[in-house]
Design an enzyme around this catalytic site. Structure first.
Site, PDB file in Angstrom:
ATOM      1  N   HIS A  79     -55.101   6.822   2.723  1.00  0.00           N
ATOM      2  CA  HIS A  79     -55.548   8.209   2.610  1.00  0.00           C
ATOM      3  C   HIS A  79     -56.003   8.569   1.197  1.00  0.00           C
ATOM      4  O   HIS A  79     -56.520   9.665   0.966  1.00  0.00           O
ATOM      5  CB  HIS A  79     -54.437   9.175   3.063  1.00  0.00           C
ATOM      6  CG  HIS A  79     -53.266   9.234   2.143  1.00  0.00           C
ATOM      7  ND1 HIS A  79     -52.099   8.531   2.381  1.00  0.00           N
ATOM      8  CD2 HIS A  79     -53.056   9.913   0.984  1.00  0.00           C
ATOM      9  CE1 HIS A  79     -51.228   8.784   1.411  1.00  0.00           C
ATOM     10  NE2 HIS A  79     -51.788   9.625   0.560  1.00  0.00           N
TER      11      HIS A  79
ATOM     12  N   ASP B  44     -52.056   3.391   7.199  1.00  0.00           N
ATOM     13  CA  ASP B  44     -52.277   4.046   5.909  1.00  0.00           C
ATOM     14  C   ASP B  44     -52.292   3.022   4.783  1.00  0.00           C
ATOM     15  O   ASP B  44     -51.357   2.924   3.992  1.00  0.00           O
ATOM     16  CB  ASP B  44     -51.207   5.107   5.668  1.00  0.00           C
ATOM     17  CG  ASP B  44     -51.593   6.065   4.535  1.00  0.00           C
ATOM     18  OD1 ASP B  44     -52.689   5.911   3.977  1.00  0.00           O
ATOM     19  OD2 ASP B  44     -50.787   6.958   4.232  1.00  0.00           O
TER      20      ASP B  44
ATOM     21  N   GLY C 293     -49.260  12.627  -5.857  1.00  0.00           N
ATOM     22  CA  GLY C 293     -49.619  11.667  -6.896  1.00  0.00           C
ATOM     23  C   GLY C 293     -48.883  10.358  -6.745  1.00  0.00           C
ATOM     24  O   GLY C 293     -49.285   9.337  -7.303  1.00  0.00           O
TER      25      GLY C 293
ATOM     26  N   SER D  33     -48.609   8.790  -3.900  1.00  0.00           N
ATOM     27  CA  SER D  33     -49.216   8.064  -2.782  1.00  0.00           C
ATOM     28  C   SER D  33     -49.680   6.674  -3.191  1.00  0.00           C
ATOM     29  O   SER D  33     -50.292   6.486  -4.246  1.00  0.00           O
ATOM     30  CB  SER D  33     -50.417   8.843  -2.241  1.00  0.00           C
ATOM     31  OG  SER D  33     -50.025   9.874  -1.387  1.00  0.00           O
TER      32      SER D  33
ATOM     33  N   SER E 197     -46.695   6.693   1.744  1.00  0.00           N
ATOM     34  CA  SER E 197     -47.665   7.386   2.590  1.00  0.00           C
ATOM     35  C   SER E 197     -47.553   8.895   2.427  1.00  0.00           C
ATOM     36  O   SER E 197     -48.486   9.551   1.971  1.00  0.00           O
ATOM     37  CB  SER E 197     -47.458   6.995   4.059  1.00  0.00           C
ATOM     38  OG  SER E 197     -48.320   7.724   4.910  1.00  0.00           O
TER      39      SER E 197
END
Length: 471
Positions: free
Chosen positions: A197, A227, A308, A310, A325
């Site tokens: 993502h 993801d 941030g 991720s 995720s």
């Protein structure tokens, strides 16, 4: 007198030969047990679940004492589990029942802000709804749960389930900031593995805002559904110390392989926003209905995360487990965070971790048996001495920037790391240490050395006696 001396020499020679054999065995075992040599065996819980089947079991987890617990549906299966050395817990719903409940939930109309996973400990599928879910949607989902029956439990949760775009080491694109996950390779080129993502195929990434030279470009990935994404380094060259995950303060943890997480396992997450935090795995194969779409097959944990973080790495005991995720909450109040399993991502992308031994397929995928957590040993904090040079100055990640080699970091219990100490990471000693654990090999080498000295001494005594005509 001469007979006594001969007997003593024979005893010395026999002891020396025995010492050589024992020392060689110790060294062989130490090398064979190193990560990457052959990989630890499949955990006993996973093995028992596979052997007994989905109709007689309902998952396994690590108990508070670190011992494996297996949920079973009948006394015969419980006896098999106990004979294997694990603890059995008889439950009402089988894994087949839980999977059927999940399939029904997936078939229902999608409700953004909801998530569900199998809670092995309570023998239920737990459905959670965040603060964005309306009363009407909650009532409709509760109606679906009632048709399934007692195997489903409904819960409201605080905050909202969102992806964590905005940090391991930070990577920047026009759409926001994410975290570097793990460095991987297809055997030819170097890539960075992060969350899907964070950006679609074609996204250009930079190590710092405003840089004129790009770090790399996203060449593959998927979100929603899964993801994960693959960023190819623009120069195609692996970064310095690409097998290290940064944990902040110039320190890092060396990654030696990949593994599947285990429910109850203590795990660590690092991100450029919040740094290093720890928690436990609470569920597998979780489904999250983000506003952007539904993602399945995730790892559910009690580790906190914030925007941030991720794409940042999830790891334990030097093993790569997942990529951040999303979730709810923050690192002050706590919350739930979901992770994309790294093995499934590497399998789909056809890559493996860089800086690890073995062929190109050895670590590409969950279920390969490569470097899994073994037996009933409770997972621990990043071990002292496993820390190595942490790339960059961000919270975590691999392959971005340079850093000093700071060792001796220890877990403080609140998810942060502390400690000092330096260690050289170059030269022949460091090269050997990457292949074998010198602390494990040392006793064997000492035994071999002592035995060789004894043999030389016995030989010298014999030569001396011959020179004086005593033989």
């Amino acid at each position: 007198m001469r007979h006594a001396r001969r007997t003593a020499r024979r005893i010395t020679r026999l002891a020396a030969v025995g010492g050589l054999l024992c020392g060689s065995l110790l060294v062989t075992r130490a090398i064979a047990n190193e990560p990457g040599a052959s990989g630890p065996p499949v955990p006993v819980g996973e093995r028992l679940v596979a052997q007994l089947g989905a109709a007689r079991t309902a998952g396994s987890w690590l108990g508070a004492d670190g011992r494996t617990v297996v949920a079973v549906t009948d006394a015969g299966a419980a006896a098999d589990v106990r004979r294997a050395g694990a603890r059995a817990e008889v439950v009402r719903h089988s894994m087949r029942d839980l999977r059927s409940a999940v399939a029904t939930l997936r078939a229902a109309p999608r409700v953004s802000g909801t998530a569900w996973s199998m809670d092995y400990g309570s023998n239920e599928v737990v459905v959670r709804a965040d603060s964005t879910v309306s009363t009407g949607d909650w009532a409709r989902l509760a109606g679906v749960a009632r048709t399934i029956g007692a195997s489903v439990r409904m819960e409201r949760t605080r905050g909202t389930f969102t992806t964590r775009v905005d940090g391991a080491s930070p990577i920047f694109a026009s759409g926001g900031r994410c975290s570097a996950g793990f460095d991987v390779t297809d055997g030819k080129d170097a890539f960075l593995l992060t969350a899907g993502h964070c950006g679609p195929v074609g996204t250009t990434w930079f190590a710092r805002p405003g840089d004129a030279t790009a770090l790399g470009t996203t060449v593959s990935g998927t979100f929603p559904g899964n993801d994960f994404s693959l960023v190819r380094y623009d120069d195609g060259v692996p970064r310095a110390q690409s097998d290290v995950v940064a944990i902040g303060g110039g320190r890092g943890v060396r990654i030696t392989g990949a593994a599947d997480p285990v429910v109850g396992q203590r795990v660590f997450r690092s991100g450029s926003t919040t740094g290093l935090h720890s928690g436990r795995v609470t569920g597998l194969n979780a489904t999250v209905n983000y506003p952007e779409g539904t993602v399945t097959g995730l790892v559910q944990t009690t580790v906190c995360a914030e925007p941030g973080d991720s794409g940042g790495p999830l790891f334990a005991d030097g093993l790569a487990l997942g990529l951040t995720s999303g979730g709810n909450g923050n690192c002050e109040a706590g919350g739930t965070t979901f992770f994309q399993p790294v093995g499934a991502a590497m399998t789909a992308l056809g890559v493996r971790l860089t800086g690890t031994s073995g062929n190109d397929d050895a670590e590409a995928g969950a279920g390969s048996g490569q470097a899994r957590p073994g037996g009933d040993v409770a997972p621990s904090a990043p071990p002292a001495g496993s820390e190595a040079g942490a790339p960059g100055g961000g919270g975590t990640g691999t392959g971005v920037g340079t850093g000093t080699n700071m060792g001796g970091a220890t877990d403080t219990g609140d998810g942060t790391a502390s400690g000092t100490g330096t260690s050289a990471d170059t030269g022949p000693v460091a090269a050997i240490s990457r292949v074998v654990n010198t602390r494990s090999v040392g006793p064997g080498l000492l035994v071999i050395g002592g035995s060789l000295i004894a043999l030389v001494a016995a030989r010298s005594m014999r030569s001396s006696r011959r020179g004086r005509g005593a033989w």
